[in-house]
Design a protein around this motif. Structure first.
Motif, mmCIF file in Angstrom:
data_model
loop_
_atom_site.group_PDB
_atom_site.id
_atom_site.type_symbol
_atom_site.label_atom_id
_atom_site.label_comp_id
_atom_site.label_asym_id
_atom_site.label_seq_id
_atom_site.Cartn_x
_atom_site.Cartn_y
_atom_site.Cartn_z
ATOM 1 N N ILE A 45 30.371 23.908 33.972
ATOM 2 C CA ILE A 45 30.031 24.430 32.648
ATOM 3 C C ILE A 45 30.523 25.853 32.428
ATOM 4 O O ILE A 45 30.680 26.267 31.297
ATOM 5 C CB ILE A 45 28.530 24.338 32.332
ATOM 6 C CG1 ILE A 45 27.696 25.181 33.276
ATOM 7 C CG2 ILE A 45 28.074 22.906 32.311
ATOM 8 C CD1 ILE A 45 26.288 25.396 32.779
ATOM 9 N N PHE A 60 22.028 27.114 29.831
ATOM 10 C CA PHE A 60 22.696 25.873 29.460
ATOM 11 C C PHE A 60 21.728 24.942 28.761
ATOM 12 O O PHE A 60 20.520 25.101 28.848
ATOM 13 C CB PHE A 60 23.325 25.180 30.684
ATOM 14 C CG PHE A 60 22.338 24.748 31.736
ATOM 15 C CD1 PHE A 60 21.752 23.499 31.678
ATOM 16 C CD2 PHE A 60 22.015 25.572 32.792
ATOM 17 C CE1 PHE A 60 20.853 23.090 32.646
ATOM 18 C CE2 PHE A 60 21.126 25.189 33.766
ATOM 19 C CZ PHE A 60 20.537 23.936 33.700
ATOM 20 N N PRO A 69 27.134 25.221 27.919
ATOM 21 C CA PRO A 69 26.575 26.582 27.927
ATOM 22 C C PRO A 69 25.818 26.830 26.632
ATOM 23 O O PRO A 69 26.245 26.421 25.565
ATOM 24 C CB PRO A 69 27.809 27.470 28.021
ATOM 25 C CG PRO A 69 28.900 26.604 28.524
ATOM 26 C CD PRO A 69 28.590 25.224 28.037
#
Length: 71
Positions: A45, A60, A69
């Motif tokens: 991510i 996140f 995110p």
């Protein structure tokens, strides 16, 4: 899904699970100044540079089995 995620880092392949609603990962002092990729449920991510003080935060949002995110 049980509202938890598997969170892992590229630094030492460390993994963590939630405690009190948060994930906390101690990567040791050697990570300071390095770049670390964060994976949630196997999806990369973000990549973060860890500051010299050793503290970095990654927010996140879970969407199904993947994560993005938080903005």
């Amino acid at each position: 899904m049980d509202d938890t995620a598997r969170v892992r880092s590229s630094w030492g392949n460390k993994e963590t699970w939630p405690r009190d609603g948060y994930y906390n990962m101690d990567l040791g002092s050697g990570v300071c100044g390095e770049s670390v990729e964060v994976f949630v449920n196997g999806y990369g991510i973000c990549r973060r540079s860890i500051p010299r003080d050793g503290n970095a935060r990654v927010d996140f949002v879970l969407k199904g089995a993947s994560a993005t995110p938080a903005r």
